[in-house]
Design a protein around this motif. Structure first.
Motif, mmCIF file in Angstrom:
data_model
loop_
_atom_site.group_PDB
_atom_site.id
_atom_site.type_symbol
_atom_site.label_atom_id
_atom_site.label_comp_id
_atom_site.label_asym_id
_atom_site.label_seq_id
_atom_site.Cartn_x
_atom_site.Cartn_y
_atom_site.Cartn_z
ATOM 1 N N UNK A 22 0.784 -1.233 0.000
ATOM 2 C CA UNK A 22 0.000 0.000 0.000
ATOM 3 C C UNK A 22 0.812 1.277 0.000
ATOM 4 N N UNK A 23 2.152 1.156 0.016
ATOM 5 C CA UNK A 23 3.017 2.340 0.104
ATOM 6 C C UNK A 23 4.098 2.263 -0.970
ATOM 7 N N UNK A 24 4.338 3.386 -1.648
ATOM 8 C CA UNK A 24 5.378 3.454 -2.667
ATOM 9 C C UNK A 24 6.238 4.682 -2.485
ATOM 10 N N UNK A 51 3.214 17.052 0.374
ATOM 11 C CA UNK A 51 4.471 16.710 1.014
ATOM 12 C C UNK A 51 5.570 17.197 0.081
ATOM 13 N N UNK A 52 6.760 17.352 0.594
ATOM 14 C CA UNK A 52 7.826 17.923 -0.228
ATOM 15 C C UNK A 52 9.190 17.347 0.161
ATOM 16 N N UNK A 70 10.924 10.997 -2.563
ATOM 17 C CA UNK A 70 9.824 11.071 -1.586
ATOM 18 C C UNK A 70 9.300 9.654 -1.397
ATOM 19 N N UNK A 71 9.405 9.155 -0.181
ATOM 20 C CA UNK A 71 8.900 7.806 0.083
ATOM 21 C C UNK A 71 7.696 7.872 1.009
ATOM 22 N N UNK A 72 7.224 6.720 1.397
ATOM 23 C CA UNK A 72 6.100 6.604 2.326
ATOM 24 C C UNK A 72 4.828 7.269 1.770
ATOM 25 N N UNK A 73 4.618 7.131 0.441
ATOM 26 C CA UNK A 73 3.413 7.673 -0.196
ATOM 27 C C UNK A 73 2.382 6.569 -0.350
ATOM 28 N N UNK A 74 1.166 6.829 0.073
ATOM 29 C CA UNK A 74 0.095 5.862 -0.135
ATOM 30 C C UNK A 74 -0.093 5.635 -1.633
ATOM 31 N N UNK A 94 2.775 3.282 -7.122
ATOM 32 C CA UNK A 94 2.275 1.917 -6.937
ATOM 33 C C UNK A 94 2.805 1.309 -5.636
ATOM 34 N N UNK A 95 2.016 0.424 -5.088
ATOM 35 C CA UNK A 95 2.360 -0.284 -3.863
ATOM 36 C C UNK A 95 3.671 -1.048 -4.024
ATOM 37 N N UNK A 96 4.603 -0.841 -3.094
ATOM 38 C CA UNK A 96 5.853 -1.577 -3.077
ATOM 39 C C UNK A 96 6.816 -1.246 -4.202
#
Length: 109
Positions: A22-24, A51-52, A70-74, A94-96
């Motif tokens: 669920x996080x990309x 986010x930035x 930028x990580x930890x994006x839904x 996309x997830x993962x």
């Protein structure tokens, strides 16, 4: 809340990404002239949830690249902002996975 970013070049193997179910993540490659600028992204339809990250020099085998990581994006579709009021593009995170986007380089007349 505003975070201050270091603009020191990143060393080899220094980027750790929080991605998974669920996080990309999103990597935006930019021209060197944007070094130090903060690039914002937000989910499509929610420009207030931005986010930035700062553009940093990243040393690779063939020289230097300038990019934002930028990580930890839904997982979902995101707007990349050219400036605080102008959307530049939309990208799918996309997830993962890591999505890559190339900032357009202005044409030389």
């Amino acid at each position: 809340m505003h975070h201050h970013h270091t603009l020191d070049p990143s060393g080899q193997g220094t980027v750790v990404l929080n991605i998974g179910a669920g996080i990309g993540a999103l990597v935006i490659y930019t021209p060197g002239g944007l070094h130090g600028h903060e690039i914002e992204v937000s989910p499509v339809g929610d420009a207030s949830a931005r986010t930035h990250a700062a553009v940093r020099a990243r040393y690779v085998r063939d020289g230097v690249l300038f990019s934002v990581v930028i990580d930890d994006l839904a997982e979902g579709r995101y707007v990349v902002w050219r400036d605080p009021v102008t959307p530049l593009a939309e990208v799918d995170v996309r997830s993962g996975a890591v999505t890559e986007y190339d900032w357009p380089v202005p044409a030389i007349a």
